[in-house]
Design a protein around this motif. Sequence first.
Motif, mmCIF file in Angstrom:
data_model
loop_
_atom_site.group_PDB
_atom_site.id
_atom_site.type_symbol
_atom_site.label_atom_id
_atom_site.label_comp_id
_atom_site.label_asym_id
_atom_site.label_seq_id
_atom_site.Cartn_x
_atom_site.Cartn_y
_atom_site.Cartn_z
ATOM 1 N N UNK A 1 0.819 -1.213 0.000
ATOM 2 C CA UNK A 1 0.000 0.000 0.000
ATOM 3 C C UNK A 1 0.853 1.263 0.000
ATOM 4 N N UNK A 2 2.084 1.154 0.472
ATOM 5 C CA UNK A 2 2.996 2.301 0.381
ATOM 6 C C UNK A 2 3.483 2.488 -1.046
ATOM 7 N N UNK A 3 3.974 1.429 -1.653
ATOM 8 C CA UNK A 3 4.510 1.542 -3.013
ATOM 9 C C UNK A 3 3.414 1.780 -4.045
ATOM 10 N N UNK A 4 2.180 1.494 -3.694
ATOM 11 C CA UNK A 4 1.049 1.701 -4.621
ATOM 12 C C UNK A 4 0.959 3.161 -5.072
ATOM 13 N N UNK A 5 1.457 4.061 -4.263
ATOM 14 C CA UNK A 5 1.450 5.472 -4.629
ATOM 15 C C UNK A 5 2.311 5.773 -5.856
ATOM 16 N N UNK A 6 3.146 4.817 -6.253
ATOM 17 C CA UNK A 6 4.008 4.996 -7.419
ATOM 18 C C UNK A 6 3.446 4.370 -8.689
ATOM 19 N N UNK A 7 2.406 3.560 -8.570
ATOM 20 C CA UNK A 7 1.957 2.760 -9.707
ATOM 21 C C UNK A 7 1.537 3.599 -10.912
ATOM 22 N N UNK B 1 2.787 6.141 -12.254
ATOM 23 C CA UNK B 1 3.919 6.390 -13.146
ATOM 24 C C UNK B 1 4.685 5.114 -13.474
ATOM 25 N N UNK B 2 4.814 4.244 -12.515
ATOM 26 C CA UNK B 2 5.629 3.037 -12.717
ATOM 27 C C UNK B 2 5.022 2.094 -13.745
ATOM 28 N N UNK B 3 3.684 1.978 -13.755
ATOM 29 C CA UNK B 3 3.042 0.960 -14.582
ATOM 30 C C UNK B 3 2.014 1.486 -15.586
ATOM 31 N N UNK C 1 10.972 3.702 -10.835
ATOM 32 C CA UNK C 1 10.892 5.096 -10.393
ATOM 33 C C UNK C 1 12.233 5.643 -9.921
ATOM 34 N N UNK C 2 12.977 4.849 -9.179
ATOM 35 C CA UNK C 2 14.207 5.349 -8.563
ATOM 36 C C UNK C 2 15.488 4.822 -9.218
#
Length: 215
Positions: free
Chosen positions: A102-108, A110-112, A172-173
């Motif tokens: 749920x933390x990394x979901x904030x990147x989806x 752009x990431x996916x 992302x990073x």
Amino acid sequence: MIKLCGFALSNYYNKVKFVLLEHSIDFEEHFVKPSQNEALLEHSPLGKVPYLETEHGDLCESQCIVEYLAARFPDKRIFSADPWQAAKEREMIFFVDVHLELTVRNLYKEAFFGGTVSDAAKGRVENLLTHHIAGFKRIAKLAPYLCGENFSVADTAGYVNLPLVGMATQTIYGRDFLLEAGIDWKSYVKTINARPAAQRVTEDRKAYVAASRAS
């Protein structure tokens, strides 16, 4: 007959599906995508998937569904029979689902999905994930399974979510936060994928992706 509603790209749908397949619980799959359509909101109050249709009514949220299945089918031993070990399995699922996914979901976005995430949001996620992954590493056994030598229900969460953490952070990073922390999620996923239930989940997900690209 239990009806599992959702679609094969959803990691939480696949978590529940993995549990059902792993424990040979009969179920039907019904294709449903998230929406705010009133027809869906009657079944899933936030318009999310997965949700379960049962003879008693509808049930949403993947972990609630897993807990229901464990209580309804006690002979399947979805959780360990030992109370302490069962609690540790629940702890591990919470870490993976909430502190990591749920933390990394904030990147989806752009990431996916071709969108954009602000630099400020990326910074917040980086700080949180660094902290959360350090905590996860303190409790994850990976010997070879999350809770030790034996496969457990916690691995249904690990299998569908750890790759998303690794892939999203790499995109992302420019570095995979899990591998950087010494968590070899790729070998872990390979170990889990030896199980027929995991193979079925993966094959169905890949088939869904292929069909979506072809349409």
